[in-house]
Design a protein around this motif. Structure first.
Motif, PDB file in Angstrom:
ATOM      1  N   ASP A 126      46.468  77.466  44.062  1.00 33.78           N
ATOM      2  CA  ASP A 126      46.776  76.613  42.918  1.00 33.78           C
ATOM      3  C   ASP A 126      48.241  76.192  43.016  1.00 33.78           C
ATOM      4  N   PRO A 127      48.525  74.892  43.115  1.00 33.82           N
ATOM      5  CA  PRO A 127      49.924  74.455  43.241  1.00 33.82           C
ATOM      6  C   PRO A 127      50.804  74.955  42.102  1.00 33.82           C
ATOM      7  N   GLU A 128      50.267  75.052  40.907  1.00 39.67           N
ATOM      8  CA  GLU A 128      51.066  75.540  39.781  1.00 39.67           C
ATOM      9  C   GLU A 128      51.412  77.009  39.960  1.00 39.67           C
ATOM     10  N   ALA A 131      54.188  77.206  42.565  1.00 38.92           N
ATOM     11  CA  ALA A 131      55.443  76.786  41.945  1.00 38.92           C
ATOM     12  C   ALA A 131      55.968  77.852  40.994  1.00 38.92           C
ATOM     13  N   ALA A 132      55.069  78.532  40.267  1.00 37.06           N
ATOM     14  CA  ALA A 132      55.498  79.593  39.347  1.00 37.06           C
ATOM     15  C   ALA A 132      56.136  80.753  40.105  1.00 37.06           C
ATOM     16  N   GLN A 135      59.521  79.573  41.073  1.00 33.01           N
ATOM     17  CA  GLN A 135      60.374  79.505  39.892  1.00 33.01           C
ATOM     18  C   GLN A 135      60.851  80.889  39.469  1.00 33.01           C
ATOM     19  N   ARG A 163      56.508  70.673  47.678  1.00 31.40           N
ATOM     20  CA  ARG A 163      56.080  70.280  46.330  1.00 31.40           C
ATOM     21  C   ARG A 163      56.276  71.417  45.337  1.00 31.40           C
ATOM     22  N   ALA A 164      55.943  72.637  45.751  1.00 35.88           N
ATOM     23  CA  ALA A 164      56.119  73.780  44.850  1.00 35.88           C
ATOM     24  C   ALA A 164      57.591  74.004  44.528  1.00 35.88           C
ATOM     25  N   ARG A 167      58.800  71.346  42.102  1.00 36.22           N
ATOM     26  CA  ARG A 167      58.312  71.616  40.745  1.00 36.22           C
ATOM     27  C   ARG A 167      59.127  72.746  40.102  1.00 36.22           C
ATOM     28  N   GLU A 171      61.584  72.640  36.719  1.00 40.29           N
ATOM     29  CA  GLU A 171      61.332  73.492  35.553  1.00 40.29           C
ATOM     30  C   GLU A 171      62.353  74.618  35.411  1.00 40.29           C
ATOM     31  N   ARG A 174      63.707  76.017  32.002  1.00 36.85           N
ATOM     32  CA  ARG A 174      62.756  76.439  30.971  1.00 36.85           C
ATOM     33  C   ARG A 174      63.275  77.605  30.133  1.00 36.85           C
ATOM     34  N   HIS A 306      60.635  65.302  36.386  1.00 35.95           N
ATOM     35  CA  HIS A 306      60.215  65.926  37.635  1.00 35.95           C
ATOM     36  C   HIS A 306      60.865  65.189  38.805  1.00 35.95           C
TER      37      HIS A 306
END
Length: 441
Positions: A126-128, A131-132, A135, A163-164, A167, A171, A174, A306
């Motif tokens: 999962d790309p998200e 990225a998490a 992050q 890409r990750a 992203r 973010e 945050r 972004h």
């Protein structure tokens, strides 16, 4: 980077990426007192193995992963890095997420390996979630600069990591609206220095083939924001390259991968600022990842855009440059077509009689006309260069064929062959898909 408080985070896809593409930058940052952290996403457990004596590892992904972990640790020690993390592992994931790991892509011909439940192929992740994980490292380290790989290879793992990282960079505010990394860089291969390296490779008389270098894996020289002089780090890079025995062979000043491609050890490493969060404010920015850069957020107060969605700075200038390039290529096509049209009807009569007549002019003109189009396709030229050239060729050939004063130039049958054959040949060369290989695992 004189201040030891400067922090730089490198986020890379495979073991070896840290040495091949940014080894000199890493070693230089460490030598200047920066706090350097390297995050590697996969262990490269499905990559081809280079030396014959280690080929048995290719059939055992777990053993190959362990070997590449050991090699990476040795290479990082050569570069001076003391803080390395595997994405999804300790200190490289959100606190509420279990430990996990990412695997690189297996070749289509490989027998699927039994992966543990905690292992996910990066291509299927999962790309998200990726990225998490990135992050989480960014929030913990709060780096001033982040570096990842650009399009140096046609490798989907590199693209996924880029890409990750972008992203995660977007973010990063945050948890704290007042803080954000200053810059996000992608390592790229500019076309001018690449041509110099190709000449070095040719002079070395090596059997090594150059790495893929079309317009998809290189950037125009003007895109480079920072050039790090790593000539003084070449010996360090060589030692680190020698650590990656499963994947890399080093002979003299040239490194080689298992697919037989390689490149000389670089004297400079080139980075493009892709985050859209900073601008260069002094000459230091041309050679330094941190000094000389001013965060845009401090002026604009906009941390929520972004970076992938942002328009590049100087877009108007870039569009003008592209328009100028297109016009120049059209004019080039018209010039080459005009010159070759005047020469296409030349024939050689070896006996002095009307027959036989060898149309050497037609052959030479075809070679010249098509050769320029082919060079534009094979060289790392801007996108659609060959198409713009072809447009100029078509315009000139059509105009010359229609002009009453040029009828003598288009004699039958050579004129018809030249007109239609030239248009068709240039169209084929300009638009036929070219195979691109890549992969830097």
């Amino acid at each position: 980077m004189e201040n030891t408080a400067k922090r730089i985070l490198f986020v890379l896809a495979h073991p070896g990426d840290e040495t091949v593409w940014v080894g000199g930058t890493i070693a230089d940052a460490v030598a200047q007192g920066a706090q350097v952290t390297v995050v590697t996403v996969t262990r490269g457990e499905h990559a081809p193995v280079l030396p014959e004596e280690l080929r048995y590892l290719a059939s055992d992904p777990a053993a190959l992963a362990a070997a590449r972990e050991s090699e990476l640790a040795q290479a990082l020690a050569c570069l001076g890095v003391t803080d390395h993390r595997w994405l999804g592992g300790l200190r490289a994931k959100p606190a509420d997420v279990p430990l996990h790991r990412y695997a690189d892509a297996a070749p289509a011909s490989a027998t699927p390996a039994a992966e543990s439940a905690a292992t996910t192929p990066l291509a299927e992740a999962d790309p998200e979630a990726v990225a998490a994980d990135v992050q989480a490292v960014v929030q913990q380290l709060r780096p001033h600069a982040i570096v990842t790989l650009g399009a140096v290879d046609a490798d989907p793992d590199h693209a996924a990591v880029r890409r990750a990282t972008a992203r995660a960079f977007a973010e990063a505010h945050r948890d704290d609206e007042a803080w954000h990394p200053r810059t996000l860089f992608a390592v790229e291969r500019p076309r001018g220095p690449l041509r110099h390296d190709l000449r070095r490779l040719a002079r070395s008389r090596s059997v090594v083939r150059p790495r893929p270098h079309d317009r998809h894996t290189t950037v125009p020289d003007r895109r480079v924001d920072t050039s790090v002089d790593v000539r003084a780090r070449r010996e360090t890079i060589r030692r680190a390259l020698q650590c990656h025995r499963t994947r890399i062979a080093l002979e003299g000043d040239v490194w080689t991968l298992a697919d037989g491609t390689g490149a000389p050890v670089q004297g400079y490493e080139y980075l493009v600022e892709i985050g859209g969060r900073a601008r260069p404010v002094s000459p230091d920015a041309e050679r330094d990842l941190i000094n000389g850069w001013e965060p845009l957020a401090a002026r604009e107060g906009d941390l929520h855009r972004h970076p992938v969605d942002e328009m590049p700075s100087g877009r108007g200038i870039l569009l003008l440059e592209r328009a100028g390039t297109a016009i120049a290529l059209v004019l080039l096509g018209m010039l080459v077509a005009t010159i070759t049209t005047f020469s296409h009807a030349a024939v050689w009569r070896p006996t002095g009689q009307a027959d036989p007549a060898i149309p050497w002019g037609l052959v030479v003109s075809f070679i010249a006309l098509v050769g320029v189009a082919l060079a534009l396709r094979l060289e790392p030229a801007p996108p659609w260069s060959a198409a713009w050239y072809a447009l100029g060729v078509w315009a000139a050939l059509y105009t010359l064929a229609q002009a009453s004063s040029s009828q003598a130039l288009m004699t039958v049958p050579l004129g018809a062959i030249w007109l239609y054959g030239g248009m068709l040949a240039v169209a084929v060369v300009a638009f036929i898909p070219l195979h691109r290989s890549g992969g830097g695992r």
